[in-house]
Design a protein around this motif. Structure first.
Motif, PDB file in Angstrom:
ATOM      1  N   ALA A 351       0.813  -1.215   0.000  1.00 49.73           N
ATOM      2  CA  ALA A 351       0.000   0.000   0.000  1.00 49.73           C
ATOM      3  C   ALA A 351       0.842   1.259   0.000  1.00 49.73           C
ATOM      4  CB  ALA A 351      -0.945  -0.003   1.198  1.00 49.73           C
ATOM      5  N   ASN A 352       2.149   1.129   0.178  1.00 49.18           N
ATOM      6  CA  ASN A 352       2.986   2.329   0.150  1.00 49.18           C
ATOM      7  C   ASN A 352       3.110   2.846  -1.284  1.00 49.18           C
ATOM      8  OD1 ASN A 352       4.561   4.298   1.422  1.00 49.18           O
ATOM      9  ND2 ASN A 352       6.439   3.259   0.858  1.00 49.18           N
ATOM     10  N   LEU A 353       3.520   4.084  -1.424  1.00 50.12           N
ATOM     11  CA  LEU A 353       3.702   4.687  -2.746  1.00 50.12           C
ATOM     12  C   LEU A 353       4.876   5.648  -2.690  1.00 50.12           C
ATOM     13  CD1 LEU A 353       2.449   7.889  -2.710  1.00 50.12           C
ATOM     14  CD2 LEU A 353       0.364   6.571  -2.365  1.00 50.12           C
ATOM     15  N   GLY A 354       5.266   6.160  -3.869  1.00 48.73           N
ATOM     16  CA  GLY A 354       6.372   7.107  -3.923  1.00 48.73           C
ATOM     17  C   GLY A 354       7.731   6.452  -3.929  1.00 48.73           C
ATOM     18  N   ASP A 355       7.788   5.191  -4.237  1.00 52.41           N
ATOM     19  CA  ASP A 355       9.022   4.409  -4.198  1.00 52.41           C
ATOM     20  C   ASP A 355       9.620   4.325  -5.600  1.00 52.41           C
ATOM     21  OD1 ASP A 355      10.884   2.114  -3.881  1.00 52.41           O
ATOM     22  OD2 ASP A 355       9.831   1.822  -1.980  1.00 52.41           O
ATOM     23  N   ALA A 356      10.926   4.069  -5.668  1.00 59.23           N
ATOM     24  CA  ALA A 356      11.558   3.787  -6.953  1.00 59.23           C
ATOM     25  C   ALA A 356      10.992   2.510  -7.564  1.00 59.23           C
ATOM     26  CB  ALA A 356      13.067   3.660  -6.785  1.00 59.23           C
ATOM     27  N   LYS A 357      10.455   1.624  -6.726  1.00 59.54           N
ATOM     28  CA  LYS A 357       9.824   0.387  -7.176  1.00 59.54           C
ATOM     29  C   LYS A 357       8.331   0.630  -7.374  1.00 59.54           C
ATOM     30  CE  LYS A 357      13.025  -2.516  -4.487  1.00 59.54           C
ATOM     31  NZ  LYS A 357      13.714  -1.427  -3.730  1.00 59.54           N
ATOM     32  N   THR A 358       7.796   0.200  -8.495  1.00 59.24           N
ATOM     33  CA  THR A 358       6.363   0.325  -8.750  1.00 59.24           C
ATOM     34  C   THR A 358       5.576  -0.515  -7.754  1.00 59.24           C
ATOM     35  OG1 THR A 358       6.709   0.746 -11.094  1.00 59.24           O
ATOM     36  CG2 THR A 358       4.542  -0.070 -10.453  1.00 59.24           C
ATOM     37  N   THR A 359       4.488   0.052  -7.246  1.00 56.43           N
ATOM     38  CA  THR A 359       3.656  -0.661  -6.277  1.00 56.43           C
ATOM     39  C   THR A 359       2.213  -0.701  -6.762  1.00 56.43           C
ATOM     40  OG1 THR A 359       3.064   1.291  -4.946  1.00 56.43           O
ATOM     41  CG2 THR A 359       5.133   0.160  -4.403  1.00 56.43           C
ATOM     42  N   ILE A 360       1.492  -1.721  -6.307  1.00 57.62           N
ATOM     43  CA  ILE A 360       0.080  -1.866  -6.658  1.00 57.62           C
ATOM     44  C   ILE A 360      -0.705  -2.235  -5.416  1.00 57.62           C
ATOM     45  CG2 ILE A 360       0.268  -4.320  -7.286  1.00 57.62           C
ATOM     46  CD1 ILE A 360      -1.753  -3.734  -9.560  1.00 57.62           C
ATOM     47  N   THR A 361      -1.933  -1.700  -5.311  1.00 55.89           N
ATOM     48  CA  THR A 361      -2.780  -2.032  -4.173  1.00 55.89           C
ATOM     49  C   THR A 361      -4.236  -2.000  -4.593  1.00 55.89           C
ATOM     50  OG1 THR A 361      -3.167  -1.590  -1.822  1.00 55.89           O
ATOM     51  CG2 THR A 361      -3.090   0.314  -3.279  1.00 55.89           C
ATOM     52  N   HIS A 362      -5.031  -2.725  -3.851  1.00 62.44           N
ATOM     53  CA  HIS A 362      -6.485  -2.764  -4.035  1.00 62.44           C
ATOM     54  C   HIS A 362      -7.100  -1.911  -2.929  1.00 62.44           C
ATOM     55  CE1 HIS A 362     -10.542  -4.856  -3.638  1.00 62.44           C
ATOM     56  NE2 HIS A 362     -10.543  -4.363  -4.861  1.00 62.44           N
TER      57      HIS A 362
END
Length: 409
Positions: A351-362
């Motif tokens: 659920a985190n965001l703003g990372d160099a790694k792409t993230t996904i959440t529902h």
């Protein structure tokens, strides 16, 4: 450009003099570093709980406020102060208070500026924990919150009353990237004697400066793009010397939702590359949004940088680019959304965001999962909605990872 050692009587809240005439990238790298006699090139971490005084008289003067200087790291620490000065400079604020998390930044702001009987008027498009803070915890102390659609300025105007003290919004919102015209919202707030508080987490000052647009206070979860690599948790409040430098700071000094020196140092390093990263996140998100719009299993894409976004006109005006966050609805409701999430191999399920790694959440079962079904409907959180925070990987690889799940819907 010369940096000097902090003197005892220096103004600890003011940015360096060169800030007013220096560019964003320069300030993101240089502001707040007051070089010690050791001659360090990188900002030092002052890992100390307390500070010593030359005499009892000096200690008394520091505690009374007659003499500026370090006292105790709950509310005065040189590393934390460097982060505060740097972020204040980037946002165009007079003062910044760093906190332990983004949520504690919101809490400290409300505790410092509101009292029993006051009212918050907020957009209904909010991070789930912010809604919980307003509805469950602040309500216990007699602070009521009412909600209006973010972009509908007439609704904000109509909902004002004599008890309203703060207008609160995220723009773009989490997770639907809805936007509001901040200049006009600030006019509404000030016409009724209220403060406008803006959560600038999605854009950061690299893409949007709410204070320049009339806002009174800016909130940050430093955990997100300010860090940029998902390493630490922190928050910040930026504004003027009275509201933030005294009222919000007073809550921090007394209650202690404090940012640690180590985390502040990490955030300082993150700010050095903030502009470069935000522009790269934005480019990737724009490409991914366009690609998603062509996928048969995707029912709708939410991204400010696209011409079909309802508030697209604000991009290029108050917001420099479309940003690095997008959301999209898929066929099949929660079942379809979870299938897309579970099919990923590279994208991080978090659920985190703003990372160099792409993230996904529902969102319906994570960030907004504690809301009632009715509250989720009001916030526009559908069961088939997914949020992607686009990282810095090759966009083609992000597309390929999402395609695995989308192709089966």
């Amino acid at each position: 450009m010369t940096f000097t050692t902090q003197s005892d009587d220096a103004d600890l809240s003011a940015p360096e003099d060169f800030d007013a005439k220096s560019g964003f990238a320069t300030r993101a790298i240089r502001t707040g570093h007051l070089r010690t006699p050791e001659g360090e090139h990188s900002e030092p971490i002052f890992a100390t709980s307390s500070f010593v005084f030359d005499s009892a008289a000096e200690a008394a003067a520091r505690f009374s406020g007659d003499l500026q200087g370090n006292i105790y790291s709950r509310f005065t620490n040189p590393t934390v102060r460097a982060f505060e000065q740097r972020l204040a400079s980037l946002e165009g604020g007079e003062a910044c208070v760093a906190t332990a998390s983004g949520m504690s930044a919101i809490l400290a702001t409300c505790m410092g500026l509101l009292k029993t009987g006051d009212r918050i008027l907020s957009s209904c498009s909010l991070f789930g924990s912010t809604t919980m803070l307003f509805n469950k915890y602040l309500a216990r102390f007699g602070i009521q919150t009412s909600y209006v659609p973010l972009s509908e300025l007439d609704a904000w105007e109509a909902a004002m009353d004599a008890r309203t003290r703060i207008l609160f919004c995220e723009t773009p919102s989490n997770p639907l990237t809805e936007m509001v015209d901040l200049r006009r919202l600030a006019e509404i707030a000030h016409r009724h004697g209220c403060l406008l508080v803006v959560d600038n987490c999605f854009c950061t000052p690299a893409l949007q400066r709410p204070l320049d647009l009339g806002a009174d206070i800016v909130i940050h979860s430093a955990t997100k793009f300010l860090d940029g690599q998902g390493r630490c948790v922190g928050g910040a409040v930026v504004g003027d010397k009275k509201l933030v430098g005294e009222e919000v700071f007073g809550v921090l000094r007394t209650a202690g939702p404090t940012m640690s020196p180590f985390n502040a140092w990490v955030f300082l390093k993150g700010l050095e590359t903030l502009e470069l990263r935000m522009l790269a996140h934005s480019r990737g998100a724009a490409q991914l949004a366009d690609w998603l719009s062509t996928q048969a299993a995707v029912e709708r894409v939410y991204y400010p940088g696209r011409a079909d976004h309802p508030q697209h006109r604000l991009v290029g005006d108050q917001q420099r680019t479309g940003g690095g966050i997008l959301a999209f609805d898929v066929r099949g409701g929660q079942v379809g959304a979870w299938r897309v999430v579970d099919a990923t191999r590279m994208i991080s399920i978090t659920a985190n965001l703003g990372d160099a790694k792409t993230t996904i959440t529902h969102p319906a079962t994570t960030t907004h999962g504690r809301l009632s079904p009715e509250e989720r409907v009001t916030a526009g959180i559908a069961d088939g909605l997914l949020r992607v925070a686009v990282g810095l990987e090759d966009v083609s690889d992000i597309q390929a990872d999402l395609a695995r799940g989308l192709s089966g819907l």
